[in-house]
Structures are given as structure tokens and as C-alpha cells.
Design a protein around this motif. Structure first.
Motif: not given
Length: 380
Positions: A307-333
Motif C-alpha cells: 500500500x504505497x511502497x515497494x517492499x523486498x523481504x530480507x533475512x533480517x526484515x523488510x526493505x521498503x522504498x519508493x522512487x520518483x521521476x519527472x522530466x527534471x526530477x529523480x528521487x529515491x526514499x
């Protein structure tokens, strides 16, 4: 960060890193405005593109829990199962739904991109060239409010049955913005301001299309070298793509926010209960937010869109993230399983975008893994 700016010809960037809710690094790199010689500051504001979506998702969950407390829904799960068309005061263009399956779209479907819209099949109505077609069909300019665009799409057929498949959809999150407005009786921007203010976050807000309307402290955006000019959605004049290829105000809930890197990592820190400010959602809601969706495509996948996040389960827990892109913009959380949170914001989107985002993710993960002892101070 310096290597990435040089390799991909990006004028400026900002980086923030927190650990266990403590801000350990906030730094600007390069130029916020190259022509004016204005450097990026640690708290410079950037358009964040689709990194808006997890913030909208949290706002929807926050609203859902408010409605439960008001007695309008028995619990959060009932809110997530609610049929969106019945909750909204929207009329399909021409007065008739283009697909009866639209009535079955739930709040959860919108949050996990399973509402039935597939931009790879039918195009993305939030962007050209599909936006141009929709605008001409409505007899409106491309700089149209989001509501008539949504109402036009309600008159069209879906690409798949809601709840059976996940296909990334800007339109779905635009509908969530309308849902927030209708159920809260506030504008999306006002509702977000109230929620974020309680989190101690005061500068994440909706951005503007034109260069002359940029906010105090906001960077200038640059297209990749030799990129063509385009006709502005506002007046048809030739402009750089970041300032007229799209109408940013209509993207408020799906990609229209501006933010600083430190406030983005604080958003995650407060969300997880690592700060003195109250999290906008309960522990139960946060668990639901990160659960694997009950969709066949995710049965054995390494990564899923919750629900709003890209999630990757890992051995020690969850890694969750989202990125963003527009002309003139690139982001990552990026939130790592050990409660390290990293936000990286750039004021240009390279032409070799997928190479860049892969390089960025790998570089940040490698840097975090090389830390043997985290400092004890807190810059928040």
C-alpha cells in the motif's frame, strides 16, 4: 553523490540519512540554480515525483482510521474494502460508466495499483500523449484540473478486472487524492498539511508547474543535455520539459509534491515510532501497509507493491522504498531492515534513467553496508 552528479551530468542533489530515528547526515551537492551560482542546501526543496505516492497512501490510511473512530466504518479493513465509486461524488463523462467493473474498485485496489487501469495497454491519461487525446475529447486545455480527467476515464473501459492484477497507475493515486478531499471535506494540500504538521514536518507541499512559481528554497530543474523544448501545457509556448510538458498541479496526489531530503527521512522515522511526534497511523495500519497483496503475480515474487511502497523481504526484515521521476526530477526514499533511512533527491533526470537509478540504489546500499559504527548524535 559527487560521482553520480558527474557521471550523469546532473547539476545538483540532496542527501539525508537517519538511523533509528536520528538524523545523521543532511547535505547538499552541486547547484540548485547553476546560472545564479546558488548551491543546493541540505534543506533545499525538490519535486519528488512518484515519491508522493507513499505519502498519499499514509494519508489515506490516516483518514481511514479517523473515519473508524468517527463510527463511519467498523474497522480499517472495512474502509480498505469499501467501493470507491460509491464513496465519491464523481459523474462519468457522458453520464454512463464505461465499464461496470469500475463499481467494484476498492480503496485497497487503488493503493496497490490493482484498480484495472494499465498504462502499458491504454496509456497514462496524466501525461502526454494520452493527456492530449483526453483534453481534445473534453474540449479543454491540457492544463486541466484532475477531476474532469478522472470523470472522463470513468467513461472508458478498464484494462483488467479490479483486484486480479497490479499495474502501476498514476490515475489510481489521483483518484485517492479526490477520495481524501471528499471524505475529509478539505483540499488534498490542506489535509496533508494537517497530518504532516502533527509529525513535525512543515515544508512538504504541492508544487507548481512554472519556473516563476517555484517555492522559496526550491531548486531549479534541468532536462538532460540537448533535450528538446516542448509546447507548454499552459500556453503553447516553447519551454524546457520540466516547466510545461505536464501540469504539476493536477498530479498533486500521485506525483506533485515538493519536499526536502531531511523531512522525507523524518516522515519514515515518525511513521515507525522512532520520534517523539505521534505516528499518523497505528502499528496495525503500518503492518497492513507493508503486507504482501493477495495477487497471483506476487505469490512467489521477491519484490511486491504493497500500500504505497515497494517492499523486498530480507533475512533480517523488510526493505521498503519508493522512487520518483519527472522530466527534471529523480528521487529515491529507501528504508533498510536495520532502520537506516536514506533520501536522495536530484534536480535532473538523466536520459539513461534506468542505469542511473540502479547505480544510485547500489551505491547507497554499498555505502550503508560499509558503516561499522553509526554516530550517536541527532541533527533533527
Amino acid at each position: 553523490m559527487t560521482r553520480l552528479l558527474e557521471r550523469y551530468q546532473i547539476p545538483g542533489a540532496s542527501l539525508a540519512v537517519s538511523k533509528d530515528g536520528r538524523l545523521l547526515l543532511a547535505r547538499g551537492y552541486g547547484w540548485a540554480d547553476a546560472e545564479a551560482g546558488e548551491p543546493v542546501r541540505p534543506d533545499s526543496l525538490f519535486r519528488i515525483g512518484s515519491l508522493t505516492k507513499p505519502i498519499t497512501a499514509v494519508a489515506v490510511l490516516h483518514l481511514g482510521e479517523q473515519l473508524v473512530r468517527q463510527g463511519r466504518f467498523p474497522n480499517l479493513e472495512a474502509f480498505l474494502k469499501a467501493k470507491v465509486y460509491g464513496l465519491l461524488a464523481l459523474e462519468p463523462y457522458g453520464g454512463k460508466l464505461g465499464d461496470p467493473r469500475i463499481e467494484s474498485i476498492t480503496v485497497r485496489d487503488l493503493l496497490q495499483h490493482s484498480a484495472g487501469w494499465n498504462r502499458n495497454v491504454a496509456g497514462d491519461p496524466m501525461f502526454r500523449p494520452t493527456l492530449t487525446y483526453v483534453a481534445r475529447s473534453l474540449g479543454m486545455g491540457e492544463a486541466m484540473p484532475v477531476q474532469p480527467l478522472i470523470e472522463y476515464m470513468l467513461s472508458r473501459k478498464l484494462s483488467f478486472t479490479p483486484g486480479t492484477f497490479s499495474a502501476y497507475s498514476n490515475l489510481g493515486y489521483a483518484v485517492l487524492g479526490q477520495l481524501i478531499e471528499y471524505l475529509s471535506a478539505q483540499s488534498y494540500a490542506a489535509y496533508l498539511k494537517g497530518m504532516l504538521g502533527q509529525m513535525g514536518i512543515h515544508h512538504i507541499t504541492v508544487g507548481h508547474t512554472r519556473l516563476q512559481d517555484r517555492l522559496p528554497g526550491e531548486v531549479k530543474y534541468y532536462d538532460f543535455p540537448q533535450a528538446p523544448l516542448v509546447q507548454s501545457v499552459l500556453d503553447g509556448s516553447l519551454v524546457p520539459r520540466p516547466y510545461g510538458e505536464f501540469y504539476l498541479e493536477a498530479h498533486a496526489a500521485n506525483g506533485g509534491l515538493v519536499a526536502s531530503a531531511p523531512e522525507l527521512v523524518k516522515f519514515v522515522a515518525v511513521l515507525e515510532g522512532h520520534r517523539p511526534e505521534a505516528s499518523p497511523i497505528s502499528l496495525e495500519a503500518r503492518k497492513i501497509m507493508l503486507e504482501r497483496p493477495a495477487l497471483p503475480q506476487y505469490n512467489s515474487s521477491k519484490v511486491y507493491y504493497a500500500l504505497g511502497w515497494s517492499v523486498r523481504p530480507k533475512e533480517n526484515g523488510l526493505m521498503w522504498s519508493h522512487d520518483g521521476a519527472l522530466a527534471g526530477t529523480r528521487t529515491l526514499l529507501l528504508r533498510l531492515p536495520d532502520d537506516t533511512v536514506i533520501a536522495a533527491l536530484f534536480n535532473s533526470r538523466p536520459w539513461n534513467d534506468w542505469s542511473f537509478i540502479a547505480d544510485l540504489k547500489n551505491s547507497l546500499l554499498n555505502a550503508a553496508q560499509q558503516v561499522t559504527r553509526w554516530p550517536n548524535y541527532d541533527c533533527f
